[in-house]
Enzyme design. Structure first.
Site, mmCIF file in Angstrom:
data_model
loop_
_atom_site.group_PDB
_atom_site.id
_atom_site.type_symbol
_atom_site.label_atom_id
_atom_site.label_comp_id
_atom_site.label_asym_id
_atom_site.label_seq_id
_atom_site.Cartn_x
_atom_site.Cartn_y
_atom_site.Cartn_z
ATOM 1 C CB SER A 19 -0.921 -0.058 1.200
ATOM 2 O OG SER A 19 -1.665 1.098 1.317
ATOM 3 C CG ASP A 70 7.720 4.914 -11.510
ATOM 4 O OD1 ASP A 70 8.353 3.843 -11.599
ATOM 5 O OD2 ASP A 70 6.485 4.988 -11.641
ATOM 6 C CE LYS A 80 -5.066 -4.761 -1.830
ATOM 7 N NZ LYS A 80 -6.170 -5.329 -2.648
#
Length: 427
Positions: free
Chosen positions: A314, A325, A339
């Protein structure tokens, strides 16, 4: 949709025992209700909320208006009968993260997100495919952690009661209890069955632990983030500022076994490491989204390695995905939990609460990690024996060179520190 600190934003849904859905988007404060709804009105309030907010406009291929007709045709003589019907109604969505909490459960959830709880200290979820109750991760230094419960353990029985068909809230009700009392868990792990007798306790969760470590890569800052609670951001800020005064050459951020927590906390912490760039985006039923970005106020730009594993879920995945990223950090370890859903948690008229899946979240590059998780840049698998040695029997070895994942992180960051210190040749 606006993500602010005034809304309880949780990073991936789970339930912390004793109590809580750990990942959501938004407690909408409505103040003290002027009156308590009748049981049938409460049922309809839940139906209406799902009808307006649920992420899937097909309601997972369910005739939602027919469900309303079915449950409003019933008579309810007390709140408990309404609670039972609400849980039945929500179960039809086949979404374990959209769930109802009675007043006591809802109160406990609010307490838990403040960084304190009474229970055994595990975060659980219902597997969407098998419907089994699965441990996302034990919270460090809690009774469950010390007893040896591990991420991905399957809860088969609670005090001898079979959990087949049981949802997370029902499990919480059985596991929760007075501090000092015991609960028995029958756990399935790697095809074997294990019994755990665990004493419940009042748990103060310290979100962040940090230390200075002398390693072959030099003087490093080590930060372990256990949970994205309401105070995690402030504790992280304190840790980074303290370690900066010690002139560390780089950082290792340990998210292993971190089950998630408040979404705004993950965004705040990401901004401490990322100076520019996207952090996370969310998309609701109508396709509308909200983006969170860095604000140019990073506390350090020194090399960073992040440790992750299957217990990193999460909000942990939001943070690690943003760092990966944006090429701000190298991820080391194993694939994360997977999740990628956001829940809105709201109070109902009688003091109960409702968690509704309202959005998907995506990493800055647009990755949907739901059911997939995040692959680390450098994979370091641990054997079953190594996991048990580190997390059950040899905790003094965690975050030392005897910890294979930490050792690899030191190796990786050492190369980054060397590269950063080497002047670029003129062309």
């Amino acid at each position: 949709m606006v993500i602010t600190k005034s809304r309880l934003v949780l990073g991936a849904t789970a339930v912390t025992l004793s109590t809580i859905a750990v990942i959501s988007l938004g407690i909408h404060s409505r103040g003290q209700a002027l009156f308590k709804a009748s049981p049938k009105e409460l049922v309809d309030e839940v139906w209406q909320t799902i009808d307006r907010q649920y992420v899937d406009g097909t309601f997972n291929q369910l005739d939602w208006p027919a469900v309303r007709k079915e449950y409003l045709s019933k008579s309810y003589s007390n709140p408990q009968e309404a609670y039972k019907s609400i849980r039945e109604m929500l179960k039809k969505l086949q979404d374990p993260y959209t769930r109802f909490m009675d007043p006591e459960e809802f109160k406990n959830m609010q307490v838990d997100t403040s960084g304190e709880l009474i229970g055994i200290g595990i975060t659980i979820s219902q597997d969407e495919k098998t419907k089994q109750l699965v441990v996302i991760a034990p919270i460090e230094d809690t009774p469950a952690f010390k007893a040896g419960v591990l991420a991905k353990d399957i809860i088969l029985k609670i005090d001898g009661k079979d959990t087949k068909g049981m949802d997370s809230n029902q499990a919480v009700s059985l596991i929760r209890g007075q501090a000092g009392t015991q609960v028995s868990l029958t756990i399935g792990r790697d095809g074997q069955t294990k019994e755990f007798n665990i004493k419940r306790a009042r748990i103060a969760i310290h979100a962040v632990k940090f230390s200075q470590k002398q390693t072959p890569a030099g003087n490093l800052g080590y930060i372990r983030l256990n949970q994205f609670s309401a105070n995690a951001g402030q504790e992280m800020q304190t840790a980074i500022k303290n370690l900066e005064t010690k002139r560390v050459a780089g950082y290792i951020l340990d998210l292993r076994g971190n089950p998630g927590g408040l979404l705004f906390s993950s965004v705040d912490i990401a901004r401490m490491w990322i100076d520019k760039g996207k952090i996370v985006s969310t998309v609701e039923r109508q396709g509308e989204g909200e983006k969170e970005e860095a604000n140019g106020r990073a506390l350090t730009n020194k090399p960073l390695v992040v440790l992750v594993d299957k217990g990193s879920a999460s909000a942990s995945e939001i943070l690690s995905g943003a760092l990966q990223d944006n090429k701000r950090a190298t991820l080391v370890g194993t694939q994360t939990f997977g999740k990628g859903l956001v829940q809105s948690v709201r109070p109902l008229e009688d003091g109960s609460g409702l968690a509704v899946t309202i959005a998907h979240y995506y990493t800055p590059s647009g990755r949907d990690i739901n059911h997939k998780g995040i692959e680390p840049d450098v994979k370091v698998d641990l054997t079953k024996a190594q996991i048990e040695e580190l997390w059950l029997h040899g905790r003094e070895k965690l975050a030392t060179l005897a910890d294979p994942q930490f050792a690899k992180a030191v190796e990786v960051i050492g190369k980054q520190i060397t590269a950063k210190a080497t002047p670029t040749a003129e062309k």
